[in-house]
Design a protein around this motif. Structure first.
Motif: not given
Length: 204
Positions: A76-85, A131-140, A170-179
């Motif tokens: 869950r600690a990755l969420w802030p960076a993921a939202v920024e991306e 931004f290197p590879a600017p069209d790529q979704f990179d949560i890190s 988003l963290s709530t959604l993907f935790t409750r509905f992992p599929g």
């Protein structure tokens, strides 16, 4: 606009501990009524439509990048960076206007003082020199100096709340509905100046 005009009058007569009372007081201090009403409408649109777009298209990004979704569920600690991306890649507000206070030259183009210019935030967020590879979704991605909230004196007042919405919803959604699976691509009905999504179908 009629609703906000009436609400401003009500707060001027009966102050409460809220933003509308503060705005009503500014009117009493001489600020133009139409400007105040326009700002009230702007608060509603900018604080709702943009966040709705972030949540919808952010969901689509994670549905189409299962490795990123799995990493976020595991840590869950990755969420802030993921939202920024997500904010960088989606850029809910495509452009904003700015008026130079003095004659300015940008990349050889003269921008005279007092003449408005459009700043395309979405283009800046895909600048390959930043931004290197600017069209790529990179949560890190680090650093991630995106301009989705603009900058300087024009920096978005609601940025902390928008970030919180993204992380919590988003963290709530993907935790409750992992599929969660994207059924169809999002139906983006408008992109100027704010991206608007009409439909996005998912299954789980």
């Amino acid at each position: 606009m009629s609703y906000f005009a009436e609400l401003l009058d009500q707060r001027a007569a009966e102050p409460a501990d809220d933003l509308m009372t503060g705005l009503a007081a500014r009117r009493s201090a001489g600020q133009d009524r139409q400007d105040l009403i326009a700002n009230c409408v702007f608060f509603l649109i900018a604080g709702h439509q943009t966040t709705t777009t972030l949540l919808t298209l952010g969901t689509h990004l994670l549905c189409t990048h299962p490795d990123a979704a799995a990493a976020l569920r595991a840590n869950r600690a990755l969420w802030p960076a993921a939202v920024e991306e997500m904010l960088r890649l989606i850029t809910p507000t495509i452009f904003t206007a700015a008026t130079p206070a003095t004659d300015t030259t940008v990349r050889g183009v003269t921008c005279p003082a007092g003449e408005p210019r459009l700043l395309f935030l979405a283009a800046a967020n895909r600048d390959p020199t930043v931004f290197p590879a600017p069209d790529q979704f990179d949560i890190s991605r680090e650093p991630n100096p995106h301009l989705s909230f603009a900058a300087g004196t024009h920096f978005c007042l609601g940025a902390p709340l928008a970030r919180l919405h993204g992380e919590v919803a988003l963290s709530t959604l993907f935790t409750r509905f992992p599929g969660l699976v994207a059924q169809t691509p999002p139906d983006i009905t408008a992109s100027v100046p704010i991206r608007q999504v009409d439909h996005f179908m998912v299954t789980w």
